[in-house]
Design a protein around this motif. Structure first.
Motif, PDB file in Angstrom:
ATOM      1  N   GLU A 286     -11.845  -2.858  -2.852  1.00  0.00           N
ATOM      2  CA  GLU A 286     -12.634  -1.702  -2.450  1.00  0.00           C
ATOM      3  C   GLU A 286     -12.100  -0.437  -3.116  1.00  0.00           C
ATOM      4  N   ARG A 287     -12.987   0.510  -3.411  1.00  0.00           N
ATOM      5  CA  ARG A 287     -12.608   1.719  -4.138  1.00  0.00           C
ATOM      6  C   ARG A 287     -11.590   2.567  -3.380  1.00  0.00           C
ATOM      7  N   ASP A 288     -11.615   2.521  -2.068  1.00  0.00           N
ATOM      8  CA  ASP A 288     -10.754   3.388  -1.262  1.00  0.00           C
ATOM      9  C   ASP A 288      -9.616   2.606  -0.615  1.00  0.00           C
ATOM     10  N   ALA A 289      -9.159   1.538  -1.261  1.00  0.00           N
ATOM     11  CA  ALA A 289      -8.104   0.711  -0.682  1.00  0.00           C
ATOM     12  C   ALA A 289      -7.133   0.263  -1.764  1.00  0.00           C
ATOM     13  N   TRP A 290      -5.883   0.074  -1.351  1.00  0.00           N
ATOM     14  CA  TRP A 290      -4.823  -0.422  -2.219  1.00  0.00           C
ATOM     15  C   TRP A 290      -4.079  -1.534  -1.478  1.00  0.00           C
ATOM     16  N   MET A 291      -3.187  -2.179  -2.164  1.00  0.00           N
ATOM     17  CA  MET A 291      -2.457  -3.299  -1.588  1.00  0.00           C
ATOM     18  C   MET A 291      -0.992  -3.186  -1.976  1.00  0.00           C
ATOM     19  N   VAL A 292      -0.107  -3.299  -0.976  1.00  0.00           N
ATOM     20  CA  VAL A 292       1.328  -3.321  -1.211  1.00  0.00           C
ATOM     21  C   VAL A 292       1.800  -4.754  -0.964  1.00  0.00           C
ATOM     22  N   GLU A 293       2.678  -5.264  -1.840  1.00  0.00           N
ATOM     23  CA  GLU A 293       3.049  -6.666  -1.699  1.00  0.00           C
ATOM     24  C   GLU A 293       4.479  -6.926  -2.136  1.00  0.00           C
ATOM     25  N   GLY A 294       5.023  -8.004  -1.570  1.00  0.00           N
ATOM     26  CA  GLY A 294       6.269  -8.591  -2.040  1.00  0.00           C
ATOM     27  C   GLY A 294       5.976 -10.005  -2.500  1.00  0.00           C
TER      28      GLY A 294
END
Length: 528
Positions: A286-294
């Motif tokens: 989505e344009r207004d979302a990001w993802m943080v990951e390990g």
């Protein structure tokens, strides 16, 4: 005989094609396992063979098309492993490609660290330089300068699939941002980062959002795959983000996407950059979302290796019972108590993006005088516990970065191939203390691609439904896993120290004093 939507997944360990109907049901699927050859003379280097890779993908798609028996494929979208990319010459022919496992550019990554460029890349792109395009492009410039001078196009691996289908060059933010050449806030290429690396911005393709039509299947692609000429091809994206899209992941419930590697993720409404440079941040669908990951390397791959190397009889047993080899292996492991009778599997460490030291894969603590206690089941359980402990470490960091919002609902979603297991969700619940919600089917990444394929032609597939299993965290088991987890971290640290210099702590448990952040002279030891 309604239309279907086709997902093509170029994963780390296999190429797959899956067809879903308008109700979101899996109609049929086919896959081909693959591996990535080492690069002679360059330790840690692996290459992606585009010719054999395309043969594998086309073969899987052809099998699916044949099984559909005339049922129409309404649209196609592709997903892939991240970080890997392809260079093309002026004619559009592939001239260089690597998968996500390619670690040959360590010296070039070290240079970027020493120059201070790695910090700027991390602040802008959200990822370190260990296995991303900046160091790899420098490696090409140094070792294969003729390749770079001939390059006219760059594409990530999901982009490569769509280029093979359509002949057109595009990227989208989810896989594009895994290049570490993106400004993740702008969701587009960063001219400043391209200049740091010394790459011509002209080879970077236009960016479209996921779920948009890129082109249609060409005659050449139709001949290879059996898809009709003119079938719409829609922009897909990166495997982890598409899995999150497939299950409609939301803030408050983190997700473990468990494939060849495991990604422990949180969806966020702003591009959070880890000030201690541990995890990474990429664009979401989505344009207004990001993802943080390990990332937990080897978690799923270790189980596949153990199946092939140590459990050849599991497949034959599975045929008799109508199950899978992995199900048989988990039955053996379920007979072993938490702690795996003292066996510790060192497969991957908790992520520290700027100094990520991996131990050599090994097993510690087995007793050759106790064949029953050190059985195959104990080794299998040790693999599962190792993966869960690394995921728990990532969940702790995500909680700290989001002020506790990442797991505010006291649960974690478990999806991807490993989620088909019966024991693994229980181990995760025991280690993390979180209720573990298992998705209805393990094909979340491909379902996310199918949803985007539908979106691209104005149709709509529902998100994957409510979890079909919820494994509740057992208080006594979680308490037992506290000491098991602490021992695992001690053992992992010792195994790393055997082959490396005196290193900073790999992971600081919650409540302990964290090490001061300081620039490091070296970058990651990728996969040991």
């Amino acid at each position: 005989m309604s239309d279907v939507f086709l997902a093509i997944d170029a994963g780390t360990g296999s190429a797959r094609a899956l067809a879903f109907d308008i109700e979101g049901r899996l109609v049929t699927q086919a896959g081909r396992e693959w591996s990535h050859p080492a690069v002679p003379g360059h330790p840690g280097g692996t290459t992606f063979d585009t010719e054999s890779g395309w043969v594998a993908i086309a073969s899987a798609v052809s099998e699916v098309v044949e099984r559909l028996a005339g049922r129409r494929v309404a649209a196609v979208a592709a997903s892939s492993m991240r970080e890997g990319f392809v260079l093309y010459d002026e004619s559009g022919a592939e001239i260089w490609a690597c998968p996500n496992t390619d670690g040959r550019a360590r010296a070039e990554a070290d240079e970027l660290v020493a120059e201070g460029a790695a910090d700027e890349i991390y602040r802008t792109a959200g990822d370190w330089v260990s296995i991303t395009a900046p160091a790899r492009l420098r490696w090409i410039a140094r070792h294969e300068p003729g390749i770079l001078s001939r390059a006219r196009h760059l594409g990530m691996l999901s982009d490569w699939v769509t280029t093979r289908l359509t002949g057109r060059f595009f990227t989208e933010p989810t896989c594009g941002s895994s290049s570490a050449l993106f400004d993740i806030r702008a969701r587009n290429w960063s001219p400043e980062l391209a200049a740091i690396v010394g790459v011509d911005p002209g080879i970077l393709p236009p960016v479209v959002e996921s779920g948009q039509q890129i082109g249609t299947v060409t005659r050449a692609a139709a001949a290879a795959t059996g898809l009709p000429v003119g079938t719409p091809v829609i922009s897909g994206g990166a495997d982890t983000q598409l899995a999150l899209h497939g299950i409609a992941a939301r803030e408050g419930v983190p997700t473990i996407v468990a494939g060849t590697f495991w990604q422990t993720t949180a969806v966020v409404a702003e591009p959070i950059i880890d000030p201690e440079r541990r995890l990474r941040t990429l664009c979401h669908v989505e344009r207004d979302a990001w993802m943080v990951e390990g990332i937990g390397f080897l978690s799923g791959l270790a189980m596949r290796w153990f199946r092939d190397a140590m459990c050849p009889d599991a497949a034959s047993t599975a045929q008799l019972t109508g199950s899978s080899a992995f199900s048989v292996m988990e039955e053996w492991a379920a007979e072993v108590p938490p702690g795996s009778n003292g066996i510790v599997a060192t497969m991957a460490s908790v992520m520290q993006a700027d100094a990520w030291h991996q131990a050599a894969p090994s097993f510690i603590g087995f007793d050759i005088n106790d064949a029953k206690g050190s059985s195959r089941g104990a080794f299998i359980r040790a693999i599962e516990e190792s993966a869960a402990i690394v995921a728990a470490g990532h969940l702790d960091i995500l909680g700290a970065l989001t002020g506790g919002r990442a797991a505010a609902e006291g649960a974690v979603t478990f999806t991807g191939g490993s989620s088909a297991g019966a024991l693994w969700p229980r181990v995760i619940a025991g280690v993390t203390g979180l209720d573990t919600r298992v998705t209805p089917a393990p094909e979340a990444t491909s379902y996310g691609a199918a949803r985007l394929a539908a979106q691209g032609i104005g149709a709509s597939l529902p998100p994957m439904g409510e979890p079909d299993r919820v494994v509740r965290a057992d208080t006594a088991e979680h308490e037992a896993y506290r000491s098991i987890t602490a021992r695992w971290h001690r053992v992992y640290r010792d195994v790393v120290s055997i082959s490396g210099p005196d290193l900073p702590p790999l992971f600081t448990p919650p409540g302990a004093a964290r090490r001061p952040l300081a620039p490091r002279p070296t970058t990651a030891d990728h996969l040991g």
